[in-house]
Design a protein around this motif. Sequence first.
Motif, PDB file in Angstrom:
ATOM      1  N   VAL A 103      17.625  11.498 -53.993  1.00 55.25           N
ATOM      2  CA  VAL A 103      16.211  11.237 -54.268  1.00 55.25           C
ATOM      3  C   VAL A 103      15.741  10.188 -53.266  1.00 55.25           C
ATOM      4  O   VAL A 103      16.265   9.078 -53.234  1.00 55.25           O
ATOM      5  CB  VAL A 103      15.990  10.720 -55.707  1.00 55.25           C
ATOM      6  N   LYS A 104      14.757  10.567 -52.453  1.00 57.38           N
ATOM      7  CA  LYS A 104      14.291   9.642 -51.420  1.00 57.38           C
ATOM      8  C   LYS A 104      12.797   9.382 -51.550  1.00 57.38           C
ATOM      9  O   LYS A 104      12.004  10.312 -51.688  1.00 57.38           O
ATOM     10  CB  LYS A 104      14.602  10.193 -50.025  1.00 57.38           C
ATOM     11  N   TRP A 105      12.449   8.104 -51.510  1.00 55.39           N
ATOM     12  CA  TRP A 105      11.058   7.673 -51.481  1.00 55.39           C
ATOM     13  C   TRP A 105      10.770   7.133 -50.085  1.00 55.39           C
ATOM     14  O   TRP A 105      11.491   6.264 -49.588  1.00 55.39           O
ATOM     15  CB  TRP A 105      10.797   6.594 -52.521  1.00 55.39           C
ATOM     16  N   VAL A 106       9.744   7.655 -49.444  1.00 57.81           N
ATOM     17  CA  VAL A 106       9.357   7.188 -48.112  1.00 57.81           C
ATOM     18  C   VAL A 106       8.284   6.120 -48.276  1.00 57.81           C
ATOM     19  O   VAL A 106       7.224   6.375 -48.862  1.00 57.81           O
ATOM     20  CB  VAL A 106       8.845   8.338 -47.237  1.00 57.81           C
ATOM     21  N   VAL A 107       8.581   4.923 -47.778  1.00 61.61           N
ATOM     22  CA  VAL A 107       7.681   3.780 -47.918  1.00 61.61           C
ATOM     23  C   VAL A 107       7.177   3.400 -46.531  1.00 61.61           C
ATOM     24  O   VAL A 107       7.975   3.085 -45.631  1.00 61.61           O
ATOM     25  CB  VAL A 107       8.405   2.574 -48.562  1.00 61.61           C
ATOM     26  N   ILE A 116       3.016  -2.859 -47.545  1.00 61.76           N
ATOM     27  CA  ILE A 116       3.273  -1.455 -47.886  1.00 61.76           C
ATOM     28  C   ILE A 116       1.936  -0.727 -47.969  1.00 61.76           C
ATOM     29  O   ILE A 116       1.025  -1.153 -48.693  1.00 61.76           O
ATOM     30  CB  ILE A 116       4.023  -1.347 -49.222  1.00 61.76           C
ATOM     31  N   THR A 117       1.792   0.363 -47.222  1.00 64.29           N
ATOM     32  CA  THR A 117       0.538   1.116 -47.235  1.00 64.29           C
ATOM     33  C   THR A 117       0.601   2.352 -48.131  1.00 64.29           C
ATOM     34  O   THR A 117      -0.411   2.792 -48.656  1.00 64.29           O
ATOM     35  CB  THR A 117       0.161   1.554 -45.807  1.00 64.29           C
ATOM     36  N   SER A 118       1.804   2.915 -48.288  1.00 61.90           N
ATOM     37  CA  SER A 118       1.947   4.077 -49.177  1.00 61.90           C
ATOM     38  C   SER A 118       3.412   4.287 -49.522  1.00 61.90           C
ATOM     39  O   SER A 118       4.302   3.791 -48.842  1.00 61.90           O
ATOM     40  CB  SER A 118       1.376   5.347 -48.529  1.00 61.90           C
ATOM     41  N   ARG A 160       9.680   2.930 -43.380  1.00 61.18           N
ATOM     42  CA  ARG A 160       9.290   3.360 -42.035  1.00 61.18           C
ATOM     43  C   ARG A 160       8.096   2.541 -41.571  1.00 61.18           C
ATOM     44  O   ARG A 160       7.185   2.244 -42.346  1.00 61.18           O
ATOM     45  CB  ARG A 160       8.955   4.848 -42.015  1.00 61.18           C
ATOM     46  N   LEU A 161       8.119   2.213 -40.283  1.00 57.94           N
ATOM     47  CA  LEU A 161       7.033   1.440 -39.687  1.00 57.94           C
ATOM     48  C   LEU A 161       5.960   2.380 -39.139  1.00 57.94           C
ATOM     49  O   LEU A 161       6.269   3.392 -38.512  1.00 57.94           O
ATOM     50  CB  LEU A 161       7.571   0.558 -38.566  1.00 57.94           C
ATOM     51  N   LYS A 170       2.215   7.867 -38.020  1.00 58.22           N
ATOM     52  CA  LYS A 170       3.447   8.339 -38.628  1.00 58.22           C
ATOM     53  C   LYS A 170       4.232   9.225 -37.664  1.00 58.22           C
ATOM     54  O   LYS A 170       5.442   9.367 -37.799  1.00 58.22           O
ATOM     55  CB  LYS A 170       3.151   9.111 -39.920  1.00 58.22           C
ATOM     56  N   LYS A 171       3.542   9.816 -36.690  1.00 57.66           N
ATOM     57  CA  LYS A 171       4.195  10.695 -35.733  1.00 57.66           C
ATOM     58  C   LYS A 171       4.989   9.850 -34.746  1.00 57.66           C
ATOM     59  O   LYS A 171       4.435   9.007 -34.045  1.00 57.66           O
ATOM     60  CB  LYS A 171       3.161  11.547 -35.005  1.00 57.66           C
TER      61      LYS A 171
END
Length: 256
Positions: A103-107, A116-118, A160-161, A170-171
């Motif tokens: 289970v992975k949450w991308v932050v 944290i933006t999302s 992730r930055l 994000k790309k």
Amino acid sequence: MPLQIQPPRTEEFIRCRDLVFDHNFLQHGIGSLSEKVQHAILKNYYCPNPSCQEINLGRFVADIADQNGVIEIQTKGFGQMRKKLSFFLEHYPVRIVYPVVLVKWVVWIDPQTGEITSRRKSPKKTAAYDLFRELYSILDLLWQEKFSLTLPLLESEEYRLLDGYDKNPKKGSSRSQMVPSSILGEVALNSPSDLLQFLPDNLPLEFCSSDIRSLCRLNSRQTSYFLLVLRKLGLIVQVGIKNRFYLYRVKEQILP
């Protein structure tokens, strides 16, 4: 057959997690720790004694070495540890710990402010099958008597930055840390036949790569490495061709 999941030592995992970082972790900056968080947590989880961690053995350094042998915690790049693994297997029982994020949450983190933006849940559910690409890179060392694998099944947050090169930051963004929040179980792989538990229950007696790909919901690369490893280890055999696809069968299911 379904994965044979052993219950985790949840309280011990949380204790090890708390040892590595505290509630001010984000304030200190993602990636500011000298050792990756996931690696540090698992090293303490599998060996709470610091005197048995980072041990020099010959010209190599083992993550863990005690009276039970050597433990190496490795998320990828099995091929890069070929010389080390070969040396260890000559002298000690060796267990590779390969963490699997079920289970992975991308932050997403603003690199300027650290805010944290999302946060969203990743839909990917086939991470365990990435193991077979790693195993393929050390096939000549498998399956020695003193070799074993443990898969800790984790729920994790991937930080992730937002530093991508496109209008959409994000790309091309960079991952800073993979931070486990909990352990969901463990899978022990002590012999080649234990890998057969990755085959789906509803697999036909004779099957091809498209059956594996659709039933396990794998991509083409995952499917190829999965079948290659099972075939090279003698767990499945080719029994024919159907519609230009190789047909396979589990070796133990073939009548004499």
